[in-house]
Design a protein around this motif. Structure first.
Motif, short mmCIF file in Angstrom:
data_model
loop_
_atom_site.label_atom_id
_atom_site.label_comp_id
_atom_site.label_asym_id
_atom_site.label_seq_id
_atom_site.Cartn_x
_atom_site.Cartn_y
_atom_site.Cartn_z
N UNK A 63 36.72 39.45 31.62
CA UNK A 63 37.00 38.00 32.23
C UNK A 63 35.47 37.14 31.79
N UNK A 64 35.29 37.50 31.01
CA UNK A 64 33.95 37.36 31.05
C UNK A 64 33.69 36.98 29.37
N UNK A 65 34.55 37.19 28.66
CA UNK A 65 34.75 36.30 27.46
C UNK A 65 36.47 35.93 27.69
N UNK A 66 36.84 35.42 28.98
CA UNK A 66 37.93 34.77 28.66
C UNK A 66 38.97 35.94 28.34
N UNK A 67 38.96 37.43 28.13
CA UNK A 67 40.17 37.75 28.29
C UNK A 67 40.81 37.98 29.36
N UNK A 68 41.83 37.63 29.44
CA UNK A 68 43.14 38.36 30.84
C UNK A 68 44.06 38.85 30.80
N UNK A 69 44.98 39.27 29.46
CA UNK A 69 46.00 40.18 29.16
C UNK A 69 45.75 41.30 28.30
N UNK A 70 44.33 42.14 28.79
CA UNK A 70 44.65 42.70 28.19
C UNK A 70 44.14 44.34 29.22
N UNK A 71 44.24 45.64 29.28
CA UNK A 71 44.08 45.81 30.89
C UNK A 71 44.04 47.64 30.31
#
Length: 498
Positions: free
Chosen positions: A228-236
């Motif tokens: 989330x710090x890198x604005x990544x929301x669709x990886x998991x």
């Protein structure tokens, strides 16, 4: 008079500012034009790769000097069509560098030290996790130098292999962290930690467990906060969300639908799912952020016997043109991927395909190399790509153009492999004389390259000019005594000439 002088000075200053602005604008337009041509070549290379028929679909992204381009090519299969920004890819071992970044962060925060004995963070007694008094350290986990006799503990290894066989497609994996920790009590070391490289996923899983202990949180949450710090929301991590219908279908060595990735433990070893836009954000973070964990996570920690270097689970190195670089590949049962970061020359490359056959891998690697060369040389342009149509349709005239433009080294470059592709395309089109002319151009331009003589030899052989073919194959073999193809043709031609 003084007013007149001031007025003239003002005019001169305005003129200089206008010229400077115009110069900057022209430079910007030139850069945009060059980048547009670069991505046009990238699209061409990708589509040419697909035409070979070994790869279903490709996702590709490039970064150069702040400019970003990404695209998708081919079709996942007949039903699902082309991948897109919503497509989820199994990134396999690329997952490791996310874990490596988190370890770098923990080191910078003084939560852990690279030389820490890992048993400091494990619950229970592990007298076996040392060899001749040398314990396994955090650094050894990061560099695949644990000293294990076997790559994985037996139960973990069986489940790993069974997942690849698809046996856990529709059932739960009955192997948890406690089982893994219990197995660690029985693993055998036969090498001193830190002295022998053996690639594995065990080290990164232990690192994930250690991160949980020092942060008192789940690895899933620790990773999610970082993303989330890198604005990544669709990886998991696989298994941490319901399986998405957007996960790409991959195909194995036999072209059959491959089994999907399953998260066997904590997921740091290879269980991440990501979209291409999210990977681009990670690439952009690596190239643009001033976060100290980037420098820490990419510093050299280990040098193996072949000269390969490892950082915090990254492969790191230095090349003459690229400067410092670091990269990571990932291979699941049906998806092959790579991410390359070159901070010294300010470029990056991501390339993913949904096939893992040997032929597909070869085509994927060739595409990677072709795109990377153009990125390295940018803003210089690949002259063979610029003249490709003319080289194929009007060979004589285009060779003249080639020789004229290649002298302008500040604007153009050429590689023997690119000319070689043109020559063989002409051969396949039964334009043997034209192919020979291209191969002769290669010899003229790259006289120390063994392969150019091999290709010219084949051109002459196809044209039944056996003496000329023999001469070139012999030259190729002199330059490279491992060239078995040249050796084979030398014997074949000598028999024909008897």
């Amino acid at each position: 008079m003084r007013k007149l002088i001031l007025f003239l000075i003002t005019l001169v200053m305005i003129g200089c500012q206008t010229q400077t602005t115009k110069s900057k604008e022209e430079k910007k337009n030139t850069n945009e034009k060059n980048f547009a041509q670069l991505i046009n070549f990238v699209d061409t290379y990708a589509n040419e790769t697909l035409q070979k028929g070994n790869i279903n679909a490709i996702g590709l992204a490039v970064y150069k000097n702040g400019e970003i381009y990404h695209n998708y090519y081919g079709a996942i299969n007949e039903e699902k069509g082309k991948p897109n920004d919503s497509t989820h890819f199994e990134i396999a071992s690329i997952s490791k560098v996310f874990a490596g970044s988190l370890v770098a962060k923990a080191v910078l925060e003084n939560k852990i030290k690279l030389e820490d004995d890992i048993r400091k963070y494990l619950k229970g007694e592990y007298p076996n996790l040392e060899f001749e008094g040398v314990p396994i350290t955090i650094k050894n986990l990061l560099t695949h130098t644990l000293g294990f006799k076997e790559r994985r503990p037996p139960k973990m290894d069986k489940i790993w292999n069974d997942v690849s066989k698809g046996e856990y497609e529709n059932k739960s994996i009955t192997y948890a962290v406690d089982d893994f920790l219990e197995e660690l009590k029985n693993v055998e070391l036969d090498k001193k930690p830190g002295t022998y490289y053996m690639y594995n996923s065990v080290g990164s899983e232990i690192l994930a467990y250690i991160l949980e202990q020092v942060y008192q949180d789940s690895f899933e949450n620790i990773l999610d906060k970082f993303l989330k710090e890198m604005d990544i929301h669709d990886s998991y991590l696989e298994g941490c969300r319901p399986r998405s219908e957007h996960i790409i279908d991959g195909y194995d060595e036999n072209g059959q639908l491959a089994s999907k990735t399953r998260n066997i433990l904590l997921g740091a070893g290879g269980s991440m799912i990501a979209t291409l836009p999210d990977l681009i954000k990670f690439m952009k973070f690596q190239l643009e952020s001033k976060n100290p964990l980037i420098k820490e996570s990419t510093k050299e920690l280990y040098l193996d016997r072949e000269g390969d270097k490892t950082g915090y689970l990254w492969d790191v190195g230095y090349a003459k043109e690229e400067g410092f670089y670091y990269k990571k590949t990932g291979t699941s049962d049906g998806v092959q991927s790579v991410i390359l970061i070159c901070p010294d020359t300010n470029y990056g490359l991501i390339l993913i395909m949904n096939n893992t056959s040997e032929k597909a891998y070869r085509d994927w690697a060739n595409l990677y190399n072709r795109v990377e060369v153009d990125l390295i040389k940018f803003p210089r342009k690949n002259l063979v790509s610029v003249l490709k149509k003319e080289l194929l349709e009007n060979t004589d005239a285009s060779i003249i153009e080639y020789k004229k433009h290649i002298k302008n080294e500040s604007e153009y470059f050429a590689k023997p492999g690119d000319l070689n592709r043109i020559g063989y395309q002409l051969l396949r089109n039964s334009k043997v004389e034209e192919a020979i002319k291209i191969f002769k151009l290669m010899v003229d331009q790259f006289p120390e390259n063994s392969n150019v003589y091999d290709s010219l030899g084949e051109g002459y052989f196809t044209n039944k000019e056996y003496n000329k073919a023999l001469k070139n194959y012999e030259k190729s073999f002199v330059l490279d005594s491992t060239n078995t193809n040249a050796e084979k043709y030398i014997l074949k031609i000598k028999k024909l000439l008897e």
